[in-house]
Design a protein around this motif. Structure first.
Motif, PDB file in Angstrom:
ATOM      1  N   GLN A  85       2.916  17.942 132.644  1.00  0.00           N
ATOM      2  CA  GLN A  85       3.217  16.567 132.026  1.00  0.00           C
ATOM      3  C   GLN A  85       3.677  16.760 130.579  1.00  0.00           C
ATOM      4  O   GLN A  85       3.402  17.853 129.859  1.00  0.00           O
ATOM      5  N   GLU A  86       4.489  15.928 129.953  1.00  0.00           N
ATOM      6  CA  GLU A  86       4.878  16.037 128.603  1.00  0.00           C
ATOM      7  C   GLU A  86       3.839  15.269 127.830  1.00  0.00           C
ATOM      8  O   GLU A  86       3.399  14.241 127.998  1.00  0.00           O
ATOM      9  N   ILE A  87       3.459  15.712 126.710  1.00  0.00           N
ATOM     10  CA  ILE A  87       2.493  15.335 125.961  1.00  0.00           C
ATOM     11  C   ILE A  87       2.887  15.229 124.325  1.00  0.00           C
ATOM     12  O   ILE A  87       3.587  16.175 124.023  1.00  0.00           O
ATOM     13  N   GLU A  88       2.871  14.082 123.735  1.00  0.00           N
ATOM     14  CA  GLU A  88       3.384  13.768 122.645  1.00  0.00           C
ATOM     15  C   GLU A  88       2.330  13.866 121.609  1.00  0.00           C
ATOM     16  O   GLU A  88       1.278  13.430 121.656  1.00  0.00           O
ATOM     17  N   ASP A  89       2.755  14.363 120.259  1.00  0.00           N
ATOM     18  CA  ASP A  89       2.011  14.307 119.105  1.00  0.00           C
ATOM     19  C   ASP A  89       0.600  14.849 119.613  1.00  0.00           C
ATOM     20  O   ASP A  89      -0.333  14.020 119.163  1.00  0.00           O
ATOM     21  N   ILE A  90       0.525  16.041 119.830  1.00  0.00           N
ATOM     22  CA  ILE A  90      -0.953  16.348 120.425  1.00  0.00           C
ATOM     23  C   ILE A  90      -1.948  16.498 119.266  1.00  0.00           C
ATOM     24  O   ILE A  90      -3.148  16.602 119.345  1.00  0.00           O
ATOM     25  N   HIS A  91      -1.112  16.705 117.959  1.00  0.00           N
ATOM     26  CA  HIS A  91      -2.109  16.858 116.707  1.00  0.00           C
ATOM     27  C   HIS A  91      -3.059  15.686 116.600  1.00  0.00           C
ATOM     28  O   HIS A  91      -4.079  15.609 115.807  1.00  0.00           O
ATOM     29  N   GLU A  92      -2.600  14.472 116.981  1.00  0.00           N
ATOM     30  CA  GLU A  92      -3.527  13.341 117.202  1.00  0.00           C
ATOM     31  C   GLU A  92      -4.643  13.519 117.792  1.00  0.00           C
ATOM     32  O   GLU A  92      -5.734  12.826 117.401  1.00  0.00           O
ATOM     33  N   VAL A  93      -4.664  14.250 118.778  1.00  0.00           N
ATOM     34  CA  VAL A  93      -5.792  14.400 119.767  1.00  0.00           C
ATOM     35  C   VAL A  93      -6.687  15.175 118.807  1.00  0.00           C
ATOM     36  O   VAL A  93      -8.011  14.979 118.773  1.00  0.00           O
ATOM     37  N   ALA A  94      -6.418  16.251 118.248  1.00  0.00           N
ATOM     38  CA  ALA A  94      -7.370  16.974 117.407  1.00  0.00           C
ATOM     39  C   ALA A  94      -8.007  16.318 116.155  1.00  0.00           C
ATOM     40  O   ALA A  94      -9.266  16.166 115.914  1.00  0.00           O
ATOM     41  N   GLU A  95      -7.221  15.312 115.400  1.00  0.00           N
ATOM     42  CA  GLU A  95      -7.633  14.581 114.368  1.00  0.00           C
ATOM     43  C   GLU A  95      -8.529  13.625 114.772  1.00  0.00           C
ATOM     44  O   GLU A  95      -9.545  13.395 114.231  1.00  0.00           O
ATOM     45  N   LYS A  96      -8.277  13.040 116.184  1.00  0.00           N
ATOM     46  CA  LYS A  96      -9.199  12.006 116.729  1.00  0.00           C
ATOM     47  C   LYS A  96     -10.710  12.837 117.257  1.00  0.00           C
ATOM     48  O   LYS A  96     -11.660  11.993 116.615  1.00  0.00           O
ATOM     49  N   PHE A  97     -10.579  13.780 117.641  1.00  0.00           N
ATOM     50  CA  PHE A  97     -11.921  14.623 117.852  1.00  0.00           C
ATOM     51  C   PHE A  97     -12.559  14.977 116.880  1.00  0.00           C
ATOM     52  O   PHE A  97     -13.806  14.678 116.826  1.00  0.00           O
ATOM     53  N   VAL A  98     -11.805  15.332 115.701  1.00  0.00           N
ATOM     54  CA  VAL A  98     -12.508  16.031 114.515  1.00  0.00           C
ATOM     55  C   VAL A  98     -13.302  14.810 113.876  1.00  0.00           C
ATOM     56  O   VAL A  98     -14.450  14.799 113.189  1.00  0.00           O
ATOM     57  N   LYS A  99     -12.514  13.502 113.960  1.00  0.00           N
ATOM     58  CA  LYS A  99     -13.152  12.309 113.306  1.00  0.00           C
ATOM     59  C   LYS A  99     -14.330  11.696 114.043  1.00  0.00           C
ATOM     60  O   LYS A  99     -15.271  11.283 113.540  1.00  0.00           O
ATOM     61  N   GLU A 100     -14.402  11.633 115.414  1.00  0.00           N
ATOM     62  CA  GLU A 100     -15.344  11.236 116.468  1.00  0.00           C
ATOM     63  C   GLU A 100     -16.491  12.144 116.122  1.00  0.00           C
ATOM     64  O   GLU A 100     -17.703  11.485 116.357  1.00  0.00           O
ATOM     65  N   ALA A 101     -16.481  13.491 115.884  1.00  0.00           N
ATOM     66  CA  ALA A 101     -17.457  14.213 115.814  1.00  0.00           C
ATOM     67  C   ALA A 101     -18.025  14.421 114.470  1.00  0.00           C
ATOM     68  O   ALA A 101     -19.143  15.097 114.293  1.00  0.00           O
ATOM     69  N   GLY A 102     -17.485  13.750 113.735  1.00  0.00           N
ATOM     70  CA  GLY A 102     -18.024  13.256 112.369  1.00  0.00           C
ATOM     71  C   GLY A 102     -18.028  14.704 111.333  1.00  0.00           C
ATOM     72  O   GLY A 102     -18.588  14.726 110.540  1.00  0.00           O
ATOM     73  N   LEU A 103     -16.939  15.308 111.561  1.00  0.00           N
ATOM     74  CA  LEU A 103     -16.406  16.516 110.954  1.00  0.00           C
ATOM     75  C   LEU A 103     -15.235  16.270 110.025  1.00  0.00           C
ATOM     76  O   LEU A 103     -14.961  17.306 109.683  1.00  0.00           O
ATOM     77  N   ASP A 104     -14.742  15.227 109.902  1.00  0.00           N
ATOM     78  CA  ASP A 104     -13.369  15.190 109.317  1.00  0.00           C
ATOM     79  C   ASP A 104     -13.537  15.616 107.752  1.00  0.00           C
ATOM     80  O   ASP A 104     -12.436  15.840 107.220  1.00  0.00           O
ATOM     81  N   SER A 105     -14.769  15.432 107.213  1.00  0.00           N
ATOM     82  CA  SER A 105     -14.957  15.688 105.845  1.00  0.00           C
ATOM     83  C   SER A 105     -14.858  17.315 105.637  1.00  0.00           C
ATOM     84  O   SER A 105     -14.779  17.879 104.592  1.00  0.00           O
ATOM     85  N   ARG A 106     -14.932  18.095 106.612  1.00  0.00           N
ATOM     86  CA  ARG A 106     -14.927  19.294 106.484  1.00  0.00           C
ATOM     87  C   ARG A 106     -13.456  20.117 107.095  1.00  0.00           C
ATOM     88  O   ARG A 106     -13.515  21.351 106.907  1.00  0.00           O
ATOM     89  N   VAL A 107     -12.644  19.291 107.567  1.00  0.00           N
ATOM     90  CA  VAL A 107     -11.358  19.976 107.975  1.00  0.00           C
ATOM     91  C   VAL A 107     -10.168  19.232 107.196  1.00  0.00           C
ATOM     92  O   VAL A 107     -10.208  18.014 106.988  1.00  0.00           O
ATOM     93  N   ALA A 108      -9.286  20.143 106.856  1.00  0.00           N
ATOM     94  CA  ALA A 108      -8.175  19.802 106.264  1.00  0.00           C
ATOM     95  C   ALA A 108      -7.027  20.150 107.100  1.00  0.00           C
ATOM     96  O   ALA A 108      -6.940  21.527 107.604  1.00  0.00           O
ATOM     97  N   PHE A 109      -6.155  19.220 107.459  1.00  0.00           N
ATOM     98  CA  PHE A 109      -5.049  19.468 108.484  1.00  0.00           C
ATOM     99  C   PHE A 109      -3.833  19.777 107.668  1.00  0.00           C
ATOM    100  O   PHE A 109      -3.434  18.759 106.778  1.00  0.00           O
ATOM    101  N   HIS A 110      -3.179  20.898 108.039  1.00  0.00           N
ATOM    102  CA  HIS A 110      -1.783  20.880 107.525  1.00  0.00           C
ATOM    103  C   HIS A 110      -0.761  21.192 108.549  1.00  0.00           C
ATOM    104  O   HIS A 110      -0.881  21.888 109.477  1.00  0.00           O
ATOM    105  N   ALA A 111       0.394  20.533 108.431  1.00  0.00           N
ATOM    106  CA  ALA A 111       1.561  20.495 109.174  1.00  0.00           C
ATOM    107  C   ALA A 111       2.632  21.162 108.884  1.00  0.00           C
ATOM    108  O   ALA A 111       2.874  21.162 107.451  1.00  0.00           O
TER     109      ALA A 111
END
Length: 209
Positions: A85-111
């Protein structure tokens, strides 16, 4: 979050289900996390976010040491997944997981390309005490990734190099892949090397240049 991923073996994105794939093994990720907690490491760097599997392990460990994670990904618009399958914008999955885990204050994403992002972080005098290199498998890029990490890594810190071994190094177009980086690291005589598996080597930095 991790328990759900491991038990279901899949994740959902934009209305489709995808198998958990292209990720470092859970056992190795747990060892990374245990190393961070045991050594009380506080600033980790990850090259190759993808859908955030290892990111979650690292961020959870850093939550325990009051640390933070910088994670870098090139962010291709689309890619073919393990099931075809083709998957688009997979980085959005990572950002969602980190936020839902309550860890977004610990992570900075760099593109961006890892070499370019690392150059910027080095110019900002950023440092780290743990780094995971799991980005491009091309030798030239993996080597530049290591050079960038080396400039940021504190003495006593650790860097993990994923996807070493014959399976990757023999693939066409990779020029030996991360496996060839091992020789370059050994040549510096500045790292203690520990093979964690046939795919992963972990180096501890013993001294600067």
């Amino acid at each position: 979050m991790l328990e759900n991923l491991l038990s279901s073996g899949q994740f959902c994105h934009k209305g489709q289900s995808f198998p958990v794939a292209h990720n470092t093994s859970p056992d190795i990720c747990r060892r990374y996390a245990n190393l961070i907690v045991k050594q009380e490491l506080t600033h980790a760097l990850e090259i190759g976010t993808l859908f955030g599997f290892s990111t979650l392990f690292l961020a959870d460990a850093l939550q325990q040491t009051n640390g933070y994670l910088d994670t870098i990904d090139i962010r291709h618009r689309s890619r073919t997944w393990s099931n075809g399958q083709e998957i688009e914008d997979i980085h959005e999955v990572a950002e969602k997981f980190v936020k839902e885990a309550g860890l977004d204050s610990r992570v900075a994403f760099h593109a961006g390309h890892s070499n370019q992002v690392l150059a910027r972080l080095v110019a900002e005098n950023r440092s780290c005490d743990f780094a995971l290199i799991d980005g491009s498998h091309k030798f030239e890029i993996a080597l530049l990734d290591f050079i960038g990490v080396d400039r940021m890594l504190d003495v006593g810190g650790y860097v993990a190099l994923d996807d070493i071994g014959g399976n990757i190094s023999a693939k066409e177009g990779l020029s030996g892949g991360p496996n060839r980086v091992l020789g370059a690291v050994l040549a510096t005589s500045r790292y203690k090397i520990d093979l964690w598996s046939s795919n992963v080597a972990v180096f501890q930095k013993m001294r600067d240049v």
